[in-house]
Scaffold this motif. Sequence first.
Motif, PDB file in Angstrom:
ATOM      1  N   PRO A 196       0.880  -1.240   0.012  1.00 31.04           N
ATOM      2  CA  PRO A 196       0.110   0.038   0.049  1.00 31.04           C
ATOM      3  C   PRO A 196       0.979   1.393  -0.032  1.00 31.04           C
ATOM      4  O   PRO A 196       0.515   2.401  -0.723  1.00 31.04           O
ATOM      5  N   LEU A 197       1.960   1.364   0.793  1.00 25.15           N
ATOM      6  CA  LEU A 197       2.881   2.505   0.711  1.00 25.15           C
ATOM      7  C   LEU A 197       3.398   2.795  -0.587  1.00 25.15           C
ATOM      8  O   LEU A 197       3.432   3.820  -1.076  1.00 25.15           O
ATOM      9  N   MET A 198       3.846   1.701  -1.467  1.00 27.13           N
ATOM     10  CA  MET A 198       4.271   1.961  -2.883  1.00 27.13           C
ATOM     11  C   MET A 198       3.247   2.552  -3.732  1.00 27.13           C
ATOM     12  O   MET A 198       3.380   3.306  -4.418  1.00 27.13           O
ATOM     13  N   THR A 199       2.069   2.002  -3.480  1.00 26.96           N
ATOM     14  CA  THR A 199       1.010   2.516  -4.362  1.00 26.96           C
ATOM     15  C   THR A 199       0.556   3.915  -4.035  1.00 26.96           C
ATOM     16  O   THR A 199       0.574   4.768  -4.930  1.00 26.96           O
ATOM     17  N   VAL A 200       0.707   4.184  -2.828  1.00 28.89           N
ATOM     18  CA  VAL A 200       0.449   5.816  -2.526  1.00 28.89           C
ATOM     19  C   VAL A 200       1.788   6.601  -3.203  1.00 28.89           C
ATOM     20  O   VAL A 200       1.377   7.657  -3.746  1.00 28.89           O
ATOM     21  N   VAL A 201       2.825   6.282  -2.848  1.00 28.88           N
ATOM     22  CA  VAL A 201       4.098   6.907  -3.670  1.00 28.88           C
ATOM     23  C   VAL A 201       3.949   7.028  -5.024  1.00 28.88           C
ATOM     24  O   VAL A 201       4.122   7.936  -5.856  1.00 28.88           O
ATOM     25  N   ASN A 202       3.435   5.889  -5.735  1.00 22.58           N
ATOM     26  CA  ASN A 202       3.389   5.629  -7.115  1.00 22.58           C
ATOM     27  C   ASN A 202       2.248   6.814  -7.730  1.00 22.58           C
ATOM     28  O   ASN A 202       2.115   7.417  -8.559  1.00 22.58           O
ATOM     29  N   PHE A 203       1.131   6.662  -6.909  1.00 22.33           N
ATOM     30  CA  PHE A 203       0.129   7.695  -7.351  1.00 22.33           C
ATOM     31  C   PHE A 203       0.362   9.344  -7.008  1.00 22.33           C
ATOM     32  O   PHE A 203      -0.114  10.221  -7.599  1.00 22.33           O
ATOM     33  N   SER A 204       1.219   9.370  -5.991  1.00 16.99           N
ATOM     34  CA  SER A 204       1.713  10.649  -5.711  1.00 16.99           C
ATOM     35  C   SER A 204       2.449  11.508  -6.946  1.00 16.99           C
ATOM     36  O   SER A 204       2.745  12.796  -6.683  1.00 16.99           O
ATOM     37  N   VAL A 205       3.019  10.697  -7.658  1.00 19.63           N
ATOM     38  CA  VAL A 205       3.841  11.306  -8.992  1.00 19.63           C
ATOM     39  C   VAL A 205       3.372  11.117 -10.122  1.00 19.63           C
ATOM     40  O   VAL A 205       3.874  11.252 -11.115  1.00 19.63           O
ATOM     41  N   GLN A 206       2.020  10.682 -10.188  1.00 13.81           N
ATOM     42  CA  GLN A 206       1.291  10.745 -11.515  1.00 13.81           C
ATOM     43  C   GLN A 206       0.147  11.338 -11.369  1.00 13.81           C
ATOM     44  O   GLN A 206      -0.677  11.764 -10.250  1.00 13.81           O
TER      45      GLN A 206
END
Length: 173
Positions: A1-11
């Motif tokens: 979940p953390l990496m998903t949030v990071v991924n969505f934060s830069v897209q």
Amino acid sequence: PLMTVVNFSVQETFGDNVFFWEGVTWFQQTLESERFHAALLRQILFTGIILAIEIPLGVAIALAMPRRGPWVSVCLVLMALPLLIPWILVGAIWNIFALPDIGMLGYTLNSWGIDYNYTQQPFSAWATLIAMDVWHWTSLIVLLAYAGLSAIPDAYYQAARIDGASSWAVFRY
């Protein structure tokens, strides 16, 4: 979940599950935003006010609670009750409680001549939020302080009394 949030934060997406690389643009916009600075200042002020009220109040209540006897369990259970109520219910309870026309708090304050309407006045809304947070979380401070005070051996208190220490000195040291 953390990496998903990071991924969505830069897209960025425009729908249809098509994503575009944005990088740190959102972070820059947020850090440069006046609204963000104002909200951060309000949050820091709110936290300071809450801590300035809850910690002394919680320690004072913990000091007033009995150390032995049947009332200890009663006091501990009463202090734990607000912590068992989920935040969503605390908000609903206080929403009804503080309504200016039918809520017990709002109606009472208005009948005393205090202009109170948390739905239209920012200061009243802040005061209501502070009261709600103090009611809900002071009991945690009480339980933590009580546990800490209960862990102090009686021998220290007896030694302080023999040495002639005042109540304040016993509490402080």
